[in-house]
Motif scaffolding. Structure first.
Motif, PDB file in Angstrom:
ATOM      1  N   PRO A  90      13.327  11.507  -5.331  1.00 27.50           N
ATOM      2  CA  PRO A  90      13.562  11.657  -3.890  1.00 27.50           C
ATOM      3  C   PRO A  90      12.256  11.866  -3.109  1.00 27.50           C
ATOM      4  N   GLU A  91      11.356  12.681  -3.669  1.00 25.99           N
ATOM      5  CA  GLU A  91      10.079  12.922  -3.003  1.00 25.99           C
ATOM      6  C   GLU A  91       9.235  11.650  -2.947  1.00 25.99           C
ATOM      7  N   LEU A  92       9.283  10.855  -4.009  1.00 20.14           N
ATOM      8  CA  LEU A  92       8.537   9.598  -4.023  1.00 20.14           C
ATOM      9  C   LEU A  92       9.053   8.643  -2.949  1.00 20.14           C
ATOM     10  N   GLY A  93      10.372   8.642  -2.742  1.00 26.30           N
ATOM     11  CA  GLY A  93      10.930   7.820  -1.667  1.00 26.30           C
ATOM     12  C   GLY A  93      10.426   8.255  -0.307  1.00 26.30           C
ATOM     13  N   LEU A  94      10.370   9.567  -0.105  1.00 25.14           N
ATOM     14  CA  LEU A  94       9.847  10.074   1.166  1.00 25.14           C
ATOM     15  C   LEU A  94       8.358   9.771   1.302  1.00 25.14           C
ATOM     16  N   LEU A  95       7.605   9.866   0.209  1.00 26.31           N
ATOM     17  CA  LEU A  95       6.181   9.519   0.250  1.00 26.31           C
ATOM     18  C   LEU A  95       5.984   8.034   0.543  1.00 26.31           C
ATOM     19  N   PHE A  96       6.859   7.194   0.010  1.00 25.86           N
ATOM     20  CA  PHE A  96       6.789   5.769   0.325  1.00 25.86           C
ATOM     21  C   PHE A  96       6.942   5.558   1.834  1.00 25.86           C
ATOM     22  N   LEU A  97       7.918   6.225   2.435  1.00 23.97           N
ATOM     23  CA  LEU A  97       8.118   6.098   3.883  1.00 23.97           C
ATOM     24  C   LEU A  97       6.916   6.638   4.652  1.00 23.97           C
ATOM     25  N   ASP A  98       6.346   7.757   4.186  1.00 26.48           N
ATOM     26  CA  ASP A  98       5.109   8.257   4.802  1.00 26.48           C
ATOM     27  C   ASP A  98       4.021   7.192   4.717  1.00 26.48           C
ATOM     28  N   GLY A  99       3.910   6.552   3.563  1.00 30.34           N
ATOM     29  CA  GLY A  99       2.905   5.508   3.378  1.00 30.34           C
ATOM     30  C   GLY A  99       3.100   4.342   4.327  1.00 30.34           C
ATOM     31  N   VAL A 100       4.354   4.005   4.600  1.00 28.83           N
ATOM     32  CA  VAL A 100       4.637   2.936   5.563  1.00 28.83           C
ATOM     33  C   VAL A 100       4.138   3.334   6.957  1.00 28.83           C
ATOM     34  N   VAL A 101       4.461   4.555   7.371  1.00 30.88           N
ATOM     35  CA  VAL A 101       4.043   5.016   8.704  1.00 30.88           C
ATOM     36  C   VAL A 101       2.515   5.071   8.789  1.00 30.88           C
ATOM     37  N   LEU A 102       1.864   5.608   7.764  1.00 22.27           N
ATOM     38  CA  LEU A 102       0.398   5.696   7.773  1.00 22.27           C
ATOM     39  C   LEU A 102      -0.239   4.310   7.803  1.00 22.27           C
ATOM     40  N   ALA A 103       0.321   3.369   7.045  1.00 22.54           N
ATOM     41  CA  ALA A 103      -0.217   2.010   7.033  1.00 22.54           C
ATOM     42  C   ALA A 103       0.001   1.325   8.383  1.00 22.54           C
ATOM     43  N   THR A 122       0.831  -1.210   0.000  1.00 15.61           N
ATOM     44  CA  THR A 122       0.000   0.000   0.000  1.00 15.61           C
ATOM     45  C   THR A 122       0.863   1.257   0.000  1.00 15.61           C
ATOM     46  N   ALA A 123       2.014   1.208   0.649  1.00 19.11           N
ATOM     47  CA  ALA A 123       2.932   2.361   0.628  1.00 19.11           C
ATOM     48  C   ALA A 123       3.479   2.575  -0.777  1.00 19.11           C
ATOM     49  N   ALA A 124       3.805   1.490  -1.470  1.00 17.26           N
ATOM     50  CA  ALA A 124       4.310   1.602  -2.839  1.00 17.26           C
ATOM     51  C   ALA A 124       3.242   2.170  -3.771  1.00 17.26           C
ATOM     52  N   LEU A 125       2.027   1.684  -3.651  1.00 25.53           N
ATOM     53  CA  LEU A 125       0.944   2.202  -4.485  1.00 25.53           C
ATOM     54  C   LEU A 125       0.657   3.666  -4.167  1.00 25.53           C
ATOM     55  N   PHE A 126       0.678   4.017  -2.893  1.00 27.41           N
ATOM     56  CA  PHE A 126       0.449   5.393  -2.462  1.00 27.41           C
ATOM     57  C   PHE A 126       1.486   6.320  -3.090  1.00 27.41           C
ATOM     58  N   SER A 127       2.741   5.943  -3.028  1.00 22.45           N
ATOM     59  CA  SER A 127       3.772   6.808  -3.607  1.00 22.45           C
ATOM     60  C   SER A 127       3.672   6.826  -5.135  1.00 22.45           C
ATOM     61  N   ALA A 128       3.289   5.722  -5.732  1.00 25.86           N
ATOM     62  CA  ALA A 128       3.214   5.637  -7.194  1.00 25.86           C
ATOM     63  C   ALA A 128       2.154   6.559  -7.791  1.00 25.86           C
ATOM     64  N   VAL A 129       1.081   6.842  -7.052  1.00 20.11           N
ATOM     65  CA  VAL A 129       0.045   7.716  -7.616  1.00 20.11           C
ATOM     66  C   VAL A 129       0.438   9.187  -7.560  1.00 20.11           C
ATOM     67  N   HIS A 130       1.512   9.494  -6.871  1.00 13.07           N
ATOM     68  CA  HIS A 130       1.970  10.886  -6.776  1.00 13.07           C
ATOM     69  C   HIS A 130       3.007  11.159  -7.867  1.00 13.07           C
ATOM     70  N   VAL A 131       2.585  10.995  -9.103  1.00 16.96           N
ATOM     71  CA  VAL A 131       3.484  11.101 -10.252  1.00 16.96           C
ATOM     72  C   VAL A 131       4.028  12.508 -10.474  1.00 16.96           C
ATOM     73  N   GLN A 132       3.466  13.486  -9.800  1.00 17.69           N
ATOM     74  CA  GLN A 132       3.929  14.867  -9.990  1.00 17.69           C
ATOM     75  C   GLN A 132       5.268  15.133  -9.302  1.00 17.69           C
ATOM     76  N   TYR A 133       5.748  14.194  -8.508  1.00 21.11           N
ATOM     77  CA  TYR A 133       6.978  14.402  -7.751  1.00 21.11           C
ATOM     78  C   TYR A 133       8.150  13.658  -8.369  1.00 21.11           C
ATOM     79  N   GLY A 134       9.345  14.091  -8.002  1.00 25.75           N
ATOM     80  CA  GLY A 134      10.566  13.433  -8.439  1.00 25.75           C
ATOM     81  C   GLY A 134      10.873  12.225  -7.575  1.00 25.75           C
TER      82      GLY A 134
END
Length: 181
Positions: A138-151, A124-136
């Motif tokens: 490094p930002e996607l990596g940080l969003l993946f980590l956010d997704g892990v914490v939220l999950a 779910t963290a990977a999918l969450f970060s993948a839908v944020h295609v507007q970011y580069g």
């Protein structure tokens, strides 16, 4: 189209419509909507602990992002109060509500029995970060980590309401940073 109306449609109306469709489809399929989307309040103790952890997490990610050379998003200068209010509603409320209901609500509910907790959190963290295609990257990596914490917050508390509050708070910080310039 007026920019305020466009923002309201794209950032607010579309996510709200998607939420309505998701609830309708779940209802038609006979799913218990409260269970599927994990719409139960977390305990006060768990909520406080996770929210404090999230605040520290957001601060740490900001420091790490700057250390990694991730540029701060450009400030929103010259935008009127009405446009900023429209952006805030979509960014702080509508988008986090939709994303949490989908990723930490329905997907966790459906995937966890099949994949187990660890794989569900990562998927779910990977999918969450993948839908944020507007970011580069490094930002996607940080969003993946956010997704892990939220999950993890969702899995540990059984509630999507807590990840929604965390996500909305994080987006509020990002909104204030950009709006303040």
């Amino acid at each position: 189209m007026d920019s305020i109306l466009r923002v309201l449609l794209l950032r607010t109306a579309l996510p709200v419509a998607a939420i309505a469709v998701a609830f309708a489809v779940a209802h038609v399929r006979g799913a218990d909507v409260r269970t599927l989307f994990a719409l139960r309040p977390p305990s006060a103790r768990a909520a406080l602990g996770w929210l404090l952890f999230w605040a520290a997490w957001v601060a740490a990610v900001e420091v790490a992002a700057r250390a990694l050379g991730v540029a701060a998003p450009a400030p929103w200068v010259g935008r009127g109060a009405a446009l900023l209010a429209a952006i805030a509603v979509g960014m702080v409320l509508a988008a986090p509500a939709l994303e949490e209901l989908v990723f930490r609500g329905a997907l966790v509910s459906r995937l966890q029995p099949r994949l187990g907790t660890a794989a569900t959190v990562l998927a779910t963290a990977a999918l969450f970060s993948a839908v944020h295609v507007q970011y580069g990257l490094p930002e996607l990596g940080l969003l993946f980590l956010d997704g892990v914490v939220l999950a993890l917050a969702r899995v540990r508390t059984g509630s999507v309401l807590l990840p929604f509050a965390m996500h909305a708070a994080g987006n509020l910080v990002a909104f204030v940073q950009r709006a303040a310039g």
